[in-house]
Write a protein that holds these residues in place. Structure first.
Motif, PDB file in Angstrom:
ATOM      1  N   ASP A   1     -39.066  52.510  39.021  1.00 21.71           N
ATOM      2  CA  ASP A   1     -39.023  52.356  40.476  1.00 21.71           C
ATOM      3  C   ASP A   1     -37.646  52.705  41.036  1.00 21.71           C
ATOM      4  N   HIS A   2     -36.602  52.415  40.259  1.00 26.49           N
ATOM      5  CA  HIS A   2     -35.235  52.682  40.712  1.00 26.49           C
ATOM      6  C   HIS A   2     -34.852  54.153  40.587  1.00 26.49           C
ATOM      7  N   VAL A   3     -35.615  54.922  39.844  1.00 29.12           N
ATOM      8  CA  VAL A   3     -35.373  56.358  39.725  1.00 29.12           C
ATOM      9  C   VAL A   3     -36.106  57.122  40.840  1.00 29.12           C
ATOM     10  N   LEU A   4     -37.168  56.534  41.366  1.00 29.34           N
ATOM     11  CA  LEU A   4     -37.998  57.188  42.385  1.00 29.34           C
ATOM     12  C   LEU A   4     -37.196  57.806  43.538  1.00 29.34           C
ATOM     13  N   PRO A   5     -36.228  57.090  44.160  1.00 24.29           N
ATOM     14  CA  PRO A   5     -35.516  57.693  45.290  1.00 24.29           C
ATOM     15  C   PRO A   5     -34.680  58.924  44.923  1.00 24.29           C
ATOM     16  N   GLY A   6     -34.465  59.168  43.643  1.00 21.31           N
ATOM     17  CA  GLY A   6     -33.824  60.408  43.218  1.00 21.31           C
ATOM     18  C   GLY A   6     -34.760  61.602  43.325  1.00 21.31           C
ATOM     19  N   LEU A   7     -36.057  61.335  43.343  1.00 25.27           N
ATOM     20  CA  LEU A   7     -37.078  62.385  43.446  1.00 25.27           C
ATOM     21  C   LEU A   7     -37.734  62.438  44.824  1.00 25.27           C
ATOM     22  N   VAL A   8     -37.893  61.287  45.444  1.00 26.49           N
ATOM     23  CA  VAL A   8     -38.511  61.173  46.765  1.00 26.49           C
ATOM     24  C   VAL A   8     -37.463  60.542  47.679  1.00 26.49           C
ATOM     25  N   SER A   9     -36.907  61.335  48.557  1.00 29.44           N
ATOM     26  CA  SER A   9     -35.780  60.919  49.391  1.00 29.44           C
ATOM     27  C   SER A   9     -36.066  59.646  50.189  1.00 29.44           C
ATOM     28  N   PRO A  10     -35.049  58.808  50.391  1.00 35.35           N
ATOM     29  CA  PRO A  10     -35.244  57.622  51.220  1.00 35.35           C
ATOM     30  C   PRO A  10     -35.220  57.918  52.722  1.00 35.35           C
ATOM     31  N   SER A  11     -35.076  59.196  53.099  1.00 29.92           N
ATOM     32  CA  SER A  11     -35.110  59.521  54.525  1.00 29.92           C
ATOM     33  C   SER A  11     -35.669  60.912  54.773  1.00 29.92           C
TER      34      SER A  11
ATOM     35  N   LEU B   1     -44.211  61.539  35.785  1.00 26.97           N
ATOM     36  CA  LEU B   1     -42.770  61.798  35.687  1.00 26.97           C
ATOM     37  C   LEU B   1     -41.973  60.535  35.384  1.00 26.97           C
ATOM     38  N   LEU B   2     -42.454  59.401  35.872  1.00 31.09           N
ATOM     39  CA  LEU B   2     -41.746  58.128  35.747  1.00 31.09           C
ATOM     40  C   LEU B   2     -42.651  57.094  35.079  1.00 31.09           C
ATOM     41  N   PRO B   3     -42.905  57.266  33.781  1.00 30.10           N
ATOM     42  CA  PRO B   3     -43.819  56.336  33.106  1.00 30.10           C
ATOM     43  C   PRO B   3     -43.251  54.921  33.057  1.00 30.10           C
ATOM     44  N   ARG B   4     -44.152  53.963  33.085  1.00 28.87           N
ATOM     45  CA  ARG B   4     -43.754  52.554  33.004  1.00 28.87           C
ATOM     46  C   ARG B   4     -43.699  52.155  31.535  1.00 28.87           C
ATOM     47  N   ASP B   5     -42.492  52.218  31.007  1.00 32.50           N
ATOM     48  CA  ASP B   5     -42.294  51.805  29.624  1.00 32.50           C
ATOM     49  C   ASP B   5     -40.883  51.251  29.481  1.00 32.50           C
ATOM     50  N   ASP B   6     -40.394  51.134  28.251  1.00 30.19           N
ATOM     51  CA  ASP B   6     -39.105  50.478  28.017  1.00 30.19           C
ATOM     52  C   ASP B   6     -37.940  51.463  27.874  1.00 30.19           C
ATOM     53  N   ARG B   7     -38.058  52.692  28.352  1.00 26.26           N
ATOM     54  CA  ARG B   7     -36.993  53.685  28.214  1.00 26.26           C
ATOM     55  C   ARG B   7     -35.834  53.472  29.181  1.00 26.26           C
ATOM     56  N   TYR B   8     -35.993  52.645  30.203  1.00 25.55           N
ATOM     57  CA  TYR B   8     -35.008  52.536  31.276  1.00 25.55           C
ATOM     58  C   TYR B   8     -33.938  51.485  30.983  1.00 25.55           C
ATOM     59  N   ARG B   9     -32.700  51.817  31.269  1.00 29.88           N
ATOM     60  CA  ARG B   9     -31.595  50.879  31.128  1.00 29.88           C
ATOM     61  C   ARG B   9     -31.682  49.782  32.182  1.00 29.88           C
ATOM     62  N   HIS B  10     -32.156  50.144  33.369  1.00 28.55           N
ATOM     63  CA  HIS B  10     -32.354  49.186  34.454  1.00 28.55           C
ATOM     64  C   HIS B  10     -33.636  48.434  34.117  1.00 28.55           C
ATOM     65  N   ALA B  11     -33.509  47.250  33.504  1.00 30.15           N
ATOM     66  CA  ALA B  11     -34.674  46.639  32.868  1.00 30.15           C
ATOM     67  C   ALA B  11     -35.118  45.296  33.450  1.00 30.15           C
ATOM     68  N   HIS B  12     -34.613  44.894  34.616  1.00 32.19           N
ATOM     69  CA  HIS B  12     -35.100  43.624  35.172  1.00 32.19           C
ATOM     70  C   HIS B  12     -36.472  43.837  35.810  1.00 32.19           C
ATOM     71  N   GLY B  13     -37.128  42.742  36.187  1.00 32.43           N
ATOM     72  CA  GLY B  13     -38.429  42.852  36.858  1.00 32.43           C
ATOM     73  C   GLY B  13     -39.554  43.090  35.876  1.00 32.43           C
ATOM     74  N   SER B  14     -40.651  43.582  36.392  1.00 36.11           N
ATOM     75  CA  SER B  14     -41.825  43.811  35.563  1.00 36.11           C
ATOM     76  C   SER B  14     -41.572  44.954  34.573  1.00 36.11           C
ATOM     77  N   PHE B  15     -42.421  45.043  33.575  1.00 37.70           N
ATOM     78  CA  PHE B  15     -42.289  46.070  32.547  1.00 37.70           C
ATOM     79  C   PHE B  15     -42.280  47.457  33.183  1.00 37.70           C
ATOM     80  N   GLY B  16     -41.261  48.252  32.873  1.00 35.34           N
ATOM     81  CA  GLY B  16     -41.160  49.608  33.383  1.00 35.34           C
ATOM     82  C   GLY B  16     -40.596  49.712  34.791  1.00 35.34           C
TER      83      GLY B  16
END
Length: 133
Positions: A84-94, A65-80
């Motif tokens: 990681d920043h989209v994950l909490p939208g799918l897996v709740s932080p609580s 669902l969340l492939p590691r590639d260059d599609r993300y606007r949030h682009a700092h850190g390692s490639f893809g």
């Protein structure tokens, strides 16, 4: 409200079972609610069966669902890393679970797990909070 913070290292695993730590925290609490919260923008919590392949299935599904590639606007850190920043939208932080007589009232096969696909930050904290009921 009683609170405890767990320090969790996710460098060797993407799914970390927190169930025993939650059980220990709740043991002397009585009846109420236990909230488990991960204060990070790239991790989440889930209730799943562990040890029967479901934990690996969850990681595989999230990576599809969340492939590691260059599609993300949030682009700092390692490639893809934007994934990681989209994950909490799918897996709740609580997650919040009812507690009866000091025991989390989980289903037979339910475990509380930390989900962390982020390889840039493997030092996590998890806050356990208990509210009496």
């Amino acid at each position: 409200m009683n609170t405890e913070v767990l320090d969790v290292d996710t460098s060797r695993r993407r799914i970390v079972d927190l169930t025993s730590a939650v059980r220990s925290f709740c043991a002397s609490q009585g009846d109420g609610l236990c909230n488990v919260f991960v204060p990070h923008a790239t991790a989440g919590l889930a209730l799943i069966e562990t040890g029967a392949g479901s934990d690996d299935d969850l990681v595989d599904t999230l990576e599809r669902l969340l492939p590691r590639d260059d599609r993300y606007r949030h682009a700092h850190g390692s490639f893809g890393h934007g994934a990681d920043h989209v994950l909490p939208g799918l897996v709740s932080p609580s997650v919040t679970v009812p507690v009866g007589d000091g025991e989390p009232l989980l289903g037979t096969w339910q475990s509380i797990v930390l989900v962390d696909l982020n390889r840039d930050n493997t030092a996590r904290s998890v806050r356990l909070s208990f509210v009496s009921g």
